[in-house]
Design an enzyme around this catalytic site. Structure first.
Site, PDB file in Angstrom:
ATOM      1  N   CYS A   1       0.842  -1.201   0.000  1.00 34.42           N
ATOM      2  CA  CYS A   1       0.000   0.000   0.000  1.00 34.42           C
ATOM      3  C   CYS A   1       0.879   1.253   0.000  1.00 34.42           C
ATOM      4  O   CYS A   1       1.515   1.545  -0.995  1.00 34.42           O
ATOM      5  CB  CYS A   1      -0.968  -0.042   1.185  1.00 34.42           C
ATOM      6  SG  CYS A   1      -2.336   1.139   1.048  1.00 34.42           S
TER       7      CYS A   1
ATOM      8  N   HIS B   1      -3.472  -5.708   1.074  1.00 41.13           N
ATOM      9  CA  HIS B   1      -2.776  -5.909   2.347  1.00 41.13           C
ATOM     10  C   HIS B   1      -2.686  -7.387   2.739  1.00 41.13           C
ATOM     11  O   HIS B   1      -3.523  -7.883   3.498  1.00 41.13           O
ATOM     12  CB  HIS B   1      -3.498  -5.147   3.454  1.00 41.13           C
ATOM     13  CG  HIS B   1      -3.298  -3.678   3.408  1.00 41.13           C
ATOM     14  ND1 HIS B   1      -2.314  -3.031   4.131  1.00 41.13           N
ATOM     15  CD2 HIS B   1      -3.939  -2.702   2.705  1.00 41.13           C
ATOM     16  CE1 HIS B   1      -2.373  -1.729   3.891  1.00 41.13           C
ATOM     17  NE2 HIS B   1      -3.347  -1.499   3.024  1.00 41.13           N
TER      18      HIS B   1
ATOM     19  N   GLU C   1      -0.707  -8.651   4.855  1.00 42.06           N
ATOM     20  CA  GLU C   1      -0.431  -8.773   6.291  1.00 42.06           C
ATOM     21  C   GLU C   1      -1.715  -8.800   7.120  1.00 42.06           C
ATOM     22  O   GLU C   1      -1.688  -9.184   8.300  1.00 42.06           O
ATOM     23  CB  GLU C   1       0.492  -7.630   6.756  1.00 42.06           C
ATOM     24  CG  GLU C   1      -0.162  -6.291   7.012  1.00 42.06           C
ATOM     25  CD  GLU C   1      -0.474  -5.496   5.751  1.00 42.06           C
ATOM     26  OE1 GLU C   1      -0.746  -4.287   5.875  1.00 42.06           O
ATOM     27  OE2 GLU C   1      -0.471  -6.063   4.632  1.00 42.06           O
TER      28      GLU C   1
END
Length: 223
Positions: A85, A194, A196
């Site tokens: 991002c 994302h 994560e």
């Protein structure tokens, strides 16, 4: 293995990235934007957020942070680097990846679960996947639309450097549904979604994002 996770003023997702690193079985090493060394890490994650408040342009100031000078040099010497991002924006601003991330086509902040497709499973960060794999991860961005001139995009396509593509809808208007790209040597990867936030079935839309963090450990083991 030690993977550094950078924190800039305005970073939001450094702790999530560090958790993903630990889930993968590596040691997460905190790196500060003003650090003068990389603390002997084997790879670096540039996480999401709003570094320096996104003043001037998303990632434009963070690109000049002291730690980024070290990251640029290390990447040029083959260190794996992942930008997520705002981290993707920073890597583009730093010249480690081509193109730019600009305001979403709909001029609105987008936050939703998004299906993405693996287009390149040979990079340092995607070796655990197979070409064509699809999985769901969150997206959350205002300046997430990937753009580049036609010749650059054609070159990325021809060289197989489009790593991820949006499936089941394009959330921000990125050219040719591009969600992530890589450097020529496949060691530097940037993506807008994302991973994560998708490392645990309990808290994410899937755990498939963990594959990026385990993939780099495989790549480091055979360097």
């Amino acid at each position: 293995m030690k993977i550094g996770v950078i924190t800039f003023p305005g970073t939001l997702d450094d702790q999530d990235a560090a958790r993903a690193v630990r889930y993968a079985g590596a040691e997460a090493v905190a790196l500060w934007h003003g650090d003068a060394d990389l603390k002997s890490v084997d790879a670096v994650v540039v996480p999401g957020g709003f570094s320096y408040g996104d003043y001037l342009r998303a990632g434009a100031i963070a690109r000049f942070a002291p730690v980024m000078g070290l990251v640029i040099d290390a990447a040029k010497n083959g260190m794996p680097v992942l930008g997520i991002c705002n981290g993707f924006q920073i890597l583009c601003e730093a010249g480690l990846l081509p193109g730019a991330l600009v305001r979403n086509a709909g001029l609105h902040f987008v936050c939703r679960d998004q299906r993405i497709r693996v287009e390149n499973a040979t990079t340092a960060w995607t070796g655990r996947y197979e070409f064509g794999n699809e999985f769901v991860v969150p997206v959350k961005n205002m300046d997430g639309r990937y753009v580049a001139d036609k010749s650059t995009v054609d070159e990325l396509e021809w060289d197989g450097r489009v790593v991820f593509r949006y499936a089941a809808g394009n959330p921000n208007g990125s050219v040719r549904d591009i969600a992530g790209i890589c450097s020529k040597n496949g060691r530097v990867v940037g993506l807008m979604p994302h991973p994560e936030h998708a490392v645990d079935e309990l808290t994410g839309p899937s755990a498939a994002g963990l594959g990026l963090f385990t993939s780099v450990l495989d790549a480091l083991a055979v360097r």
